[in-house]
Design a protein around this motif. Structure first.
Motif, PDB file in Angstrom:
ATOM      1  N   LEU A 150       0.835  -1.201   0.000  1.00 21.81           N
ATOM      2  CA  LEU A 150       0.000   0.000   0.000  1.00 21.81           C
ATOM      3  C   LEU A 150       0.874   1.258   0.000  1.00 21.81           C
ATOM      4  CD1 LEU A 150      -2.971   0.650  -0.081  1.00 21.81           C
ATOM      5  CD2 LEU A 150      -2.963   0.828   2.392  1.00 21.81           C
ATOM      6  N   ALA A 151       1.957   1.208   0.767  1.00 22.38           N
ATOM      7  CA  ALA A 151       2.896   2.339   0.775  1.00 22.38           C
ATOM      8  C   ALA A 151       3.423   2.585  -0.640  1.00 22.38           C
ATOM      9  CB  ALA A 151       4.054   2.063   1.746  1.00 22.38           C
ATOM     10  N   ALA A 152       3.740   1.499  -1.348  1.00 18.26           N
ATOM     11  CA  ALA A 152       4.230   1.614  -2.725  1.00 18.26           C
ATOM     12  C   ALA A 152       3.138   2.156  -3.647  1.00 18.26           C
ATOM     13  CB  ALA A 152       4.705   0.247  -3.226  1.00 18.26           C
ATOM     14  N   ALA A 153       1.898   1.712  -3.416  1.00 23.22           N
ATOM     15  CA  ALA A 153       0.788   2.118  -4.277  1.00 23.22           C
ATOM     16  C   ALA A 153       0.484   3.616  -4.156  1.00 23.22           C
ATOM     17  CB  ALA A 153      -0.459   1.294  -3.961  1.00 23.22           C
ATOM     18  N   ILE A 154       0.710   4.202  -2.982  1.00 22.55           N
ATOM     19  CA  ILE A 154       0.380   5.628  -2.797  1.00 22.55           C
ATOM     20  C   ILE A 154       1.608   6.539  -2.898  1.00 22.55           C
ATOM     21  CG2 ILE A 154      -1.640   5.099  -1.386  1.00 22.55           C
ATOM     22  CD1 ILE A 154      -0.027   5.911   1.099  1.00 22.55           C
ATOM     23  N   LEU A 155       2.758   5.941  -3.153  1.00 22.03           N
ATOM     24  CA  LEU A 155       4.029   6.683  -3.146  1.00 22.03           C
ATOM     25  C   LEU A 155       4.035   7.887  -4.088  1.00 22.03           C
ATOM     26  CD1 LEU A 155       6.903   6.593  -1.967  1.00 22.03           C
ATOM     27  CD2 LEU A 155       7.557   5.078  -3.841  1.00 22.03           C
ATOM     28  N   ASN A 156       3.468   7.688  -5.265  1.00 18.58           N
ATOM     29  CA  ASN A 156       3.568   8.664  -6.342  1.00 18.58           C
ATOM     30  C   ASN A 156       2.408   9.664  -6.353  1.00 18.58           C
ATOM     31  OD1 ASN A 156       4.490   9.865  -8.638  1.00 18.58           O
ATOM     32  ND2 ASN A 156       3.836   8.246 -10.026  1.00 18.58           N
ATOM     33  N   TYR A 157       1.778   9.894  -5.179  1.00 19.04           N
ATOM     34  CA  TYR A 157       0.616  10.791  -5.078  1.00 19.04           C
ATOM     35  C   TYR A 157      -0.443  10.456  -6.134  1.00 19.04           C
ATOM     36  CZ  TYR A 157       3.949  13.748  -2.496  1.00 19.04           C
ATOM     37  OH  TYR A 157       4.892  14.234  -1.608  1.00 19.04           O
TER      38      TYR A 157
END
Length: 244
Positions: free
Chosen positions: A146-153
């Motif tokens: 999830l952290a990776a999924a939201i990383l790029n705003y």
């Protein structure tokens, strides 16, 4: 809370497999700030639809547009505002949690150390930032995913069964995170699950998919005014549309 701007537009989407499974003629709009629940039993076609939306497989016909840009025609551009976890959150097992995110963020000018630490904080993974995912529980892997999924705003986050393997505390944390991003950043979420109760608690709109067909799309509020629970609604929709 919800905008009128269409983030995700699914038009006449069809994909049939030789075994007869797949999806048929799916139409759907997701708006800014929507938390949309894609609800259906395993094998109903949820993952197929999500793989088409994220460009992992091609539809037989129909199209998907993200902010008006076609995924089948301009993939890179369409997908640039999307974050996703499909099936299982993947990571590099021998890099630390922090290094995993740095690896993923290296192509994006918007992602710096501050943002990496921020998403680790948001997902409750800050204290594990120097540990390697090969030691992580399934729930921790989901959080890192999830952290990776939201990383790029991202403006749209696509999550396939995001609560798999999470304990109750983890589920509550992730639900709160999704609600927070929807309200404060107007991020739209497209979430598939067979966990009816979690969809009920998390999503403001719900679409029921059964045997590859969309049975209905309705706001959670309307459903709960007419049915005791989302489960009652789901069962009645499936029965009304004829079990095959």
């Amino acid at each position: 809370m919800m905008g009128n701007e269409i983030v995700l537009q699914i038009q006449d989407l069809t994909k049939r497999y030789p075994n007869g499974r797949g999806i048929e003629n799916i139409n759907l709009n997701i708006y800014k700030g929507d938390i949309f629940g894609f609800l259906g039993p395993n094998g109903a076609g949820k993952t197929t639809a999500m793989k088409i939306i994220t460009g992992l497989i091609h539809p037989d016909c129909g199209d998907v547009k993200i902010f008006g840009v076609s995924v089948t025609e301009e993939y890179e551009k369409a997908i640039s505002v999307v974050g996703s976890i499909i099936e299982i959150a993947e990571s590099y097992p021998y890099l630390t949690a922090y290094e995993n995110l740095r690896q993923i963020g290296r192509f994006s000018p918007k992602v710096d150390d501050h943002r990496i630490n921020e998403v680790l904080e948001i997902t409750g993974m800050k204290k594990f930032k120097d540990e390697k995912p090969k030691k992580f529980s399934l729930g921790m892997k989901q959080r890192l995913g999830l952290a990776a999924a939201i990383l790029n705003y991202p403006k749209l986050v696509i999550l396939d069964e995001p609560l798999n393997g999470l304990d109750v505390e983890g589920m509550i944390d992730i639900r709160n995170l999704i609600k927070h991003m929807s309200e404060n950043e107007e991020t739209a979420f497209f979430i598939s699950s067979h966990l009816i109760h979690d969809i009920e608690l998390m999503c403001n709109r719900i679409g029921v998919i059964y045997n590859g067909k969309m049975l209905n799309v309705e706001t959670t509020e309307n459903i709960l005014q007419n049915y005791a629970t989302l489960e009652n609604y789901f069962v009645s929709e499936v029965e009304r549309n004829g079990r095959i």
